[in-house]
Design a protein around this motif. Structure first.
Motif, PDB file in Angstrom:
ATOM      1  N   ARG A  37     -24.952 -14.677  36.919  1.00 30.20           N
ATOM      2  CA  ARG A  37     -24.791 -13.496  37.766  1.00 30.20           C
ATOM      3  C   ARG A  37     -23.702 -12.620  37.143  1.00 30.20           C
ATOM      4  NH1 ARG A  37     -21.835 -15.956  43.209  1.00 30.20           N
ATOM      5  NH2 ARG A  37     -19.792 -16.366  42.257  1.00 30.20           N
ATOM      6  N   SER A  39     -20.641  -9.993  37.862  1.00 28.71           N
ATOM      7  CA  SER A  39     -19.690  -9.499  38.851  1.00 28.71           C
ATOM      8  C   SER A  39     -18.792  -8.446  38.197  1.00 28.71           C
ATOM      9  CB  SER A  39     -18.839 -10.652  39.380  1.00 28.71           C
ATOM     10  OG  SER A  39     -17.947 -11.121  38.378  1.00 28.71           O
ATOM     11  N   GLY A  58     -26.431 -16.216  44.627  1.00 31.07           N
ATOM     12  CA  GLY A  58     -26.414 -14.948  43.919  1.00 31.07           C
ATOM     13  C   GLY A  58     -26.639 -15.017  42.427  1.00 31.07           C
TER      14      GLY A  58
END
Length: 350
Positions: A37, A39, A58
């Motif tokens: 993921r 970020s 996520g």
């Protein structure tokens, strides 16, 4: 170490001063998947035995960890990959797709749900040849639903949820002894007379291993009023021990040992029984991923992909203290080597 170790493994561990370390056996028998993921701090990596674990936290699937590969996610969040052992081919355990993995997982680029639908398609074509007078198709929850749905569609028969599951009872296959399994079947499932009364029903299960659970279900369905009970197994008969992470080490516990399909049908108390053929089982997998030409299917064939399991090894295993007293009435089973879904993630910079 991978060149020395024999058997199946997929491992995730935390190493102080290094980070998350994950690696998979050179034959790729057990699954291991890499996720990512993004970020505000950058890319974050995750490793799990099945990618269905990624969505809720996520992450998105990137790829399978390659057989013989080691993944290191450093404490700073950097991803390092190294091929530690030569892998000539990927031979995943086919029982993962039949029973162990969740249907929303993708293992070795094969969607488990599509695999199970394929099993239903193949099985339906053979059910048509039996001449059985079937009124409706009923799955044994939960793992057989995709196959049962596909069988229902292919045969043009109603699909019915006739066995209601108590969600607070675990999977009986992995319970530690037969007494608990038999008690749990009665607590776990309830047969609805509204579905079964006066009907000839086709019960579909993903596999029939010991047969004790299925025998109880057949009896339960008859007591709910079924006129006839036919059985279809989405996998072939289990006749040989599995020594690669599923605790099925002795032939004494299998209902199919030394019995024909007609004899198994009588043991289970059914009016008819049909198993998936081994050829159709393998064809489903190779159609979904043609790059895989061989699966680890030893529990159906007695052929072991590591090449170091022979008759003397299996005889020694059966005579060991751990399994000497096991049989269909008192066998224990667990997934100690692959219990649940193992997930490890290392956030960037933490």
């Amino acid at each position: 170490a991978m060149a020395v170790l024999q058997g199946s493994y997929s491992c995730i561990c935390l190493v102080h001063g290094v980070g998350t370390v994950a690696f998979r056996d050179p034959l790729g028998i057990r699954p291991l998947v890499l996720g990512k993921r993004t970020s505000v701090e950058g890319d974050e990596w995750c490793v799990a035995s099945e990618d269905c674990a990624f969505g809720p936290i996520g992450y998105k699937r990137v790829r399978d960890v390659r057989p013989g590969e080691m993944i290191v996610i450093t404490e700073e969040g950097e991803l390092i990959s190294k091929q530690c052992a030569e892998s000539k081919q990927t031979t995943p355990c086919i029982f993962e797709y039949i029973y162990l993995a969740r249907p929303d997982s993708v293992l070795n680029d094969i969607p488990v749900y599509n695999f199970q639908l394929g099993l239903g398609t193949r099985l339906a074509s053979r059910i048509k040849e039996t001449g059985w007078d079937i009124d409706c198709v009923v799955p044994v929850p939960d793992g057989s639903r995709p196959a049962a749905i596909q069988i229902s569609a292919e045969l043009g028969l109603p699909y019915r949820e006739g066995l209601v599951k108590n969600r607070y009872v675990g999977r009986t296959f992995i319970m530690p002894d037969q007494r608990l399994r038999e008690l749990s079947v009665r607590r776990k499932l309830n047969a609805m007379p509204a579905v079964f009364e006066g009907k000839s029903v086709l019960l579909v299960d993903d596999s029939i291993v010991r047969g004790t659970t299925m025998g109880q279900i057949v009896d339960m369905v008859r007591r709910a009023g079924a006129k006839k009970v036919y059985l279809a197994s989405a996998s072939p008969p289990v006749r040989y021990p599995n020594v690669y992470g599923v605790d099925m080490p002795t032939r004494k516990e299998f209902v199919a040992t030394n019995l024909s399909e007609d004899e198994i049908k009588d043991v289970l108390g059914a009016d008819g029984l049909l198993y998936q053929t081994h050829a159709d089982l393998i064809a489903v997998g190779t159609e979904l991923n043609p790059s895989i030409t061989q699966f680890e299917d030893s529990c159906f064939t007695g052929e072991y992909v590591t090449g170091d399991v022979d008759a003397s090894y299996l005889a020694e295993l059966e005579e060991s203290i751990r399994v000497a007293k096991r049989d269909r009435a008192g066998a224990s089973a667990d997934r100690s080597a692959i219990s649940g879904m193992v997930v490890a993630a290392t956030p960037r910079g933490k």
